[in-house]
Design a protein around this motif. Structure first.
Motif, mmCIF file in Angstrom:
data_model
loop_
_atom_site.group_PDB
_atom_site.id
_atom_site.type_symbol
_atom_site.label_atom_id
_atom_site.label_comp_id
_atom_site.label_asym_id
_atom_site.label_seq_id
_atom_site.Cartn_x
_atom_site.Cartn_y
_atom_site.Cartn_z
ATOM 1 N N TYR A 1 10.587 18.901 45.675
ATOM 2 C CA TYR A 1 11.043 20.233 46.090
ATOM 3 C C TYR A 1 10.711 21.274 45.015
ATOM 4 O O TYR A 1 10.276 22.394 45.329
ATOM 5 N N ASP A 2 10.929 20.927 43.762
ATOM 6 C CA ASP A 2 10.587 21.845 42.667
ATOM 7 C C ASP A 2 9.095 22.160 42.674
ATOM 8 O O ASP A 2 8.699 23.318 42.480
ATOM 9 N N SER A 3 8.268 21.149 42.886
ATOM 10 C CA SER A 3 6.825 21.351 42.889
ATOM 11 C C SER A 3 6.389 22.238 44.048
ATOM 12 O O SER A 3 5.529 23.114 43.887
ATOM 13 N N LEU A 4 6.979 22.030 45.209
ATOM 14 C CA LEU A 4 6.632 22.866 46.362
ATOM 15 C C LEU A 4 7.051 24.310 46.131
ATOM 16 O O LEU A 4 6.343 25.249 46.539
ATOM 17 N N ARG A 5 8.176 24.516 45.473
ATOM 18 C CA ARG A 5 8.592 25.887 45.142
ATOM 19 C C ARG A 5 7.599 26.535 44.174
ATOM 20 O O ARG A 5 7.274 27.716 44.309
ATOM 21 N N ARG A 6 7.113 25.766 43.204
ATOM 22 C CA ARG A 6 6.127 26.300 42.256
ATOM 23 C C ARG A 6 4.834 26.683 42.966
ATOM 24 O O ARG A 6 4.229 27.714 42.661
ATOM 25 N N LEU A 7 4.423 25.854 43.900
ATOM 26 C CA LEU A 7 3.209 26.180 44.649
ATOM 27 C C LEU A 7 3.413 27.438 45.495
ATOM 28 O O LEU A 7 2.549 28.318 45.536
ATOM 29 N N ALA A 8 4.551 27.514 46.160
ATOM 30 C CA ALA A 8 4.834 28.682 47.001
ATOM 31 C C ALA A 8 4.866 29.969 46.187
ATOM 32 O O ALA A 8 4.542 31.048 46.693
ATOM 33 N N ALA A 9 5.242 29.863 44.914
ATOM 34 C CA ALA A 9 5.377 31.046 44.055
ATOM 35 C C ALA A 9 4.056 31.502 43.451
ATOM 36 O O ALA A 9 4.007 32.559 42.805
ATOM 37 N N LEU A 10 2.997 30.744 43.646
ATOM 38 C CA LEU A 10 1.707 31.168 43.115
ATOM 39 C C LEU A 10 1.293 32.497 43.728
ATOM 40 O O LEU A 10 1.523 32.766 44.912
ATOM 41 N N GLU A 11 0.654 33.324 42.934
ATOM 42 C CA GLU A 11 0.230 34.641 43.409
ATOM 43 C C GLU A 11 -0.948 34.509 44.354
ATOM 44 O O GLU A 11 -1.889 33.753 44.105
ATOM 45 N N GLY A 12 -0.894 35.237 45.464
ATOM 46 C CA GLY A 12 -2.017 35.267 46.390
ATOM 47 C C GLY A 12 -2.078 34.052 47.286
ATOM 48 O O GLY A 12 -1.127 33.286 47.425
ATOM 49 N N ASP A 13 -3.236 33.873 47.898
ATOM 50 C CA ASP A 13 -3.442 32.785 48.836
ATOM 51 C C ASP A 13 -4.509 31.844 48.296
ATOM 52 O O ASP A 13 -5.318 32.208 47.443
ATOM 53 N N PHE A 14 -4.495 30.608 48.782
ATOM 54 C CA PHE A 14 -5.486 29.605 48.405
ATOM 55 C C PHE A 14 -5.903 28.826 49.639
ATOM 56 O O PHE A 14 -5.096 28.607 50.545
ATOM 57 N N ARG A 15 -7.139 28.395 49.658
ATOM 58 C CA ARG A 15 -7.546 27.357 50.601
ATOM 59 C C ARG A 15 -7.025 26.037 50.057
ATOM 60 O O ARG A 15 -7.288 25.708 48.901
ATOM 61 N N VAL A 16 -6.285 25.303 50.858
ATOM 62 C CA VAL A 16 -5.656 24.068 50.404
ATOM 63 C C VAL A 16 -6.437 22.875 50.950
ATOM 64 O O VAL A 16 -6.577 22.723 52.168
#
Length: 214
Positions: free
Chosen positions: A171-186
């Motif tokens: 859950y912590d890791s997913l929150r960190r990813l969600a907080a990244l600036e902008g968008d990414f192709r995953v």
């Protein structure tokens, strides 16, 4: 930047080629299986020299072709230090049993830490530690591309009930990813590609993780 996906092995693990067209250098991400049948033909068609092998984590379905790729290319094997012990034959023979039969050991040349960078030609790949699936699970960020391993999938995330997994860390890791600036192709470790913004809006596990911290 050039990217190609190669689904390999019994679990359809996504192996990726990440290439710098300016220098002709590339990385192979998660060589999970079928080196001779799939990875090497794709690499030849890709037309670049492999100088790095990037592992998102140490589970068998992401590393079974590691020795073959190392022997053929001489590329530097990179994995987070927390998952480096998973590359030993002793580890692979423990909880994987029949699944990892035939694994040939190839140890890390470079043990990564959160925030490190890896050069692939002129491309700079940033290492983001995202534990939860394993203790050393990493996401690799390069320009607008995110190689998410088994941390983030389209509509879900990796399981946390295996050796080294932890729900709270996921859950912590997913929150960190969600907080990244902008968008990414995953580009995930399994199944289809997605975008970070799509997952922010629709991924039920990421949504729960974000609500959970409020």
């Amino acid at each position: 930047m050039k990217i190609q996906v190669i689904p390999v092995g019994p679990l359809a693990t996504n192996c990726y080629l990440l290439g710098d067209e300016e220098t002709g250098e590339c990385a192979i991400i998660d060589p999970g299986a079928q080196a001779e049948r799939k990875i090497f033909p794709a690499l030849e068609e890709f037309g670049m020299k492999c100088t790095k092998i990037l592992l998102t984590h140490g589970h068998f379905d992401h590393v079974m072709a590691l020795r073959d790729v190392k022997d053929k290319t001489g590329a530097e094997i990179c994995i987070h230090k927390n998952d480096a012990p998973m590359l030993t034959e002793e580890y692979q023979s423990t909880w994987k049993a029949l699944a990892a039969r035939g694994y040939r050991q190839a140890l890390a040349d470079r043990m990564l830490e959160d925030g490190d960078t890896v050069q692939v030609g002129n491309l700079t790949v940033r290492v983001m530690l995202t534990p939860g699936h394993t203790q050393g699970s990493c996401v690799y960020l390069c320009e607008d591309a995110m190689f998410a391993g088994d941390t983030l999938f389209c509509g879900g995330c990796g399981r946390w009930d295996l050796d080294g997994g932890d729900a709270d860390q996921m859950y912590d890791s997913l929150r960190r990813l969600a907080a990244l600036e902008g968008d990414f192709r995953v580009f995930p470790g399994h199944e289809e590609a997605t975008t970070l913004e799509h997952e922010r809006q629709t991924n039920p596990v990421m949504t729960y993780a974000l609500k959970r911290c409020k």
